[in-house]
Design an enzyme around this catalytic site. Structure first.
Site, short mmCIF file in Angstrom:
data_model
loop_
_atom_site.label_atom_id
_atom_site.label_comp_id
_atom_site.label_asym_id
_atom_site.label_seq_id
_atom_site.Cartn_x
_atom_site.Cartn_y
_atom_site.Cartn_z
N GLY A 215 0.80 -1.21 0.00
CA GLY A 215 0.00 0.00 0.00
C GLY A 215 0.83 1.26 0.00
O GLY A 215 2.06 1.23 -0.14
N ASP A 216 0.14 2.37 0.20
CA ASP A 216 0.78 3.69 0.18
C ASP A 216 0.91 4.23 1.60
O ASP A 216 0.86 3.48 2.58
CB ASP A 216 -0.03 4.63 -0.71
CG ASP A 216 -1.50 4.73 -0.30
OD1 ASP A 216 -1.86 4.20 0.78
OD2 ASP A 216 -2.28 5.32 -1.05
N GLY A 217 1.04 5.55 1.71
CA GLY A 217 1.19 6.16 3.03
C GLY A 217 0.01 5.94 3.93
O GLY A 217 0.17 5.81 5.16
N GLY A 220 0.44 2.67 5.59
CA GLY A 220 1.42 2.77 6.65
C GLY A 220 0.85 3.42 7.90
O GLY A 220 1.16 3.01 9.02
N GLU A 258 15.32 6.08 10.62
CA GLU A 258 16.50 6.26 9.77
C GLU A 258 16.06 7.20 8.65
O GLU A 258 15.37 6.79 7.72
CB GLU A 258 16.99 4.92 9.23
CG GLU A 258 18.45 4.93 8.81
CD GLU A 258 18.66 5.48 7.42
OE1 GLU A 258 19.02 6.68 7.32
OE2 GLU A 258 18.46 4.75 6.46
N CYS A 292 20.65 7.84 1.24
CA CYS A 292 20.59 8.81 2.35
C CYS A 292 21.97 9.20 2.83
O CYS A 292 22.16 10.29 3.37
CB CYS A 292 19.75 8.25 3.49
SG CYS A 292 20.31 6.64 4.09
#
Length: 488
Positions: A215-217, A220, A258, A292
């Site tokens: 899924g997406d945000g 989440g 992170e 990152c």
């Protein structure tokens, strides 16, 4: 495992898209997401998100697996990790192909960098279990002990830029610590996560220990807010990390973040200039700059500044931007249109900011007719107040800034909100040690020396908190209990 695994409604048909309680499930919401190939810019299919009920079922399955999995000894969990290492080694080429196809990583780098990094981190968890006890005596008193225990159900939310490695960093740590989990990968890296789930399904684990929801945000957020989730491990942007940390804090759930980075690479005049520039440019542009910990800010002592600029331009111009599956490609496309627009906007703004554009630019490479491709770009004379200096561009853009003194170099290195990694180039080891101790970063590498396998990965300031890899990653998923009065 097939050579190409597609996690879309139109292409992925062998199994359901979500793995919950030991079975593949196809319970979708009404939020279809169109996926676009980063190389061709053509639609690849429609991603279907798990519905709310299925996310709840995944957490419930993990909750029910908590006690059965707690019965696994450290040796049992080490054997599980060893089996997973073997499966990954046998399927490494398939994963390289999937990663290259899904996010546009050059196939050579997908093999040597993306896949191998994940396997190395999984080994670090396996090895840590055999080296570090889960019970310790306090003050050498057998009736006073410290015990490490799994924190509970863990929600693992991973990014797209290192799609296998980041999944392994979290899943491997949770397995080693004894935590059942629900993994929610980035919507741009579901094929890699599904291929990984196929391997986990072959392990000797109780049902519900590992669950995968796609899924997406919004998906989440369902995990972040679920009252039965005890631990949230997130890798991604600082902005999203702040949101998740706030949501977790409302119900006093543990979280590990992170987040972003804007890592400085300090080149002192006594360094091996040619090697330092070659390695620094390569580190900045690796994975198309979508890392990152990319060494994206090169800080250079003024005595060698002009020479460094010439070398950096030569290195950038020599890099091959090309199709992900073409041999020799060093820089592939960015992952999606949003990222492509973001990187180009930074470059365009940089050109009118007072910085000098020495190589590259926002125009796409002339030999590529489609795709989210950005030329390797170098800016010189970048001031600390410039957005190029402060912002995490997450693309193949290197900024170069001069300094005159050691104190100025340290000040410039620390002059951003981020504190993930830093790099020092000097032949003076006393200076290297002195500077490293003053840099506000979770990781410092000197003269190209890579971190040892199992060394902690993570940052400070807006780069997050908590550590991954080795025993440090395992401890993030464990509670500490003091027990007194029982023993020999």
């Amino acid at each position: 495992m097939p050579q190409r695994v597609c996690q879309t409604e139109t292409e992925y048909t062998r199994v359901g898209s979500n793995y919950v309680n030991g079975a593949w499930k196809r319970e979708f919401s009404h939020r279809p997401l169109q996926l676009i190939d980063p190389d061709t810019e053509r639609p690849r299919g429609t991603l279907m998100c798990a519905n709310t009920d299925l996310v709840g079922k995944a957490v419930q399955a993990a909750t029910c697996a908590r006690d059965p999995f707690a019965a696994y000894s450290a040796e049992d969990r080490s054997s599980v990790l060893e089996h997973l290492v073997e499966l990954l080694l046998r399927n490494s080429e398939s994963f390289a192909q999937v990663i290259s196809s899904e996010i546009g990583a050059p196939i050579t780098f997908a093999r040597s960098g993306q896949v191998q990094a994940g396997i190395a981190h999984l080994r670090s968890y396996r090895d840590a279990l055999s080296r570090v006890p889960e019970q310790l005596q306090q003050n050498n008193d057998p009736k006073q002990r410290i015990q490490y225990e799994p924190v509970g159900v863990a929600a693992l939310i991973t990014p797209w830029n290192w799609p296998l490695n980041q999944v392994i960093l979290k899943v491997g740590a949770a397995l080693a610590a004894g935590c059942p989990m629900v993994l929610k990968p980035s919507e741009y890296a579901t094929a890699t996560a599904t291929a990984f789930a196929e391997l986990v399904a072959q392990l000797d684990l109780p049902k519900g220990v590992f669950n995968l929801v796609i899924g997406d945000g919004a998906t989440g957020k369902l995990l972040v807010d679920h009252p039965d989730v005890s631990m949230i491990s997130f890798t991604g942007s600082t902005e999203t990390g702040r949101f998740i940390a706030q949501r977790a804090a409302l119900r006093v759930a543990r979280s590990a973040m992170e987040l972003g980075g804007k890592s400085a690479n300090l080149l002192f005049a006594d360094c091996d200039v040619q090697t330092a520039v070659r390695q620094g440019v390569a580190h900045c542009f690796r994975n198309a700059g979508q890392s990152c910990n990319a060494a994206s800010r090169m800080l250079v002592e003024r005595q060698i500044y002009d020479r460094v600029l010439d070398l950096a331009v030569s290195e950038a111009n020599a890099m091959n931007v090309g199709k992900p599956f073409e041999p020799g490609t060093q820089i592939g496309p960015l992952v999606n249109a949003k990222q492509y627009a973001r990187v180009r906007s930074f470059i365009d703004a940089g050109k009118i900011s007072g910085a000098r554009l020495l190589a590259g630019g926002s125009a796409p490479p002339s030999h590529l007719q489609s795709g989210y491709y950005v030329q390797p770009t170098v800016f010189a004379d970048v001031e600390p107040n410039n957005d190029l200096f402060q912002g995490e561009i997450f693309g193949p853009v290197l900024t170069i800034t001069p300094f005159d003194t050691e104190d100025e170099a340290i000040h410039l290195a620390n002059a951003t909100q981020f504190g993930l990694a830093a790099y020092i180039q000097t032949r003076d080891m006393e200076r290297a040690d002195r500077v490293a101790s003053r840099l506000h970063a979770g990781m410092v590498q000197i003269n190209g020396t890579s971190r040892a396998e199992g060394a902690p990965f993570g940052g400070v300031k807006a780069s997050g908190y908590g550590r991954e890899s080795g025993i440090w990653g395992i401890r993030s998923f464990q509670d500490v209990k003091s027990i007194s009065g029982v023993g020999a």
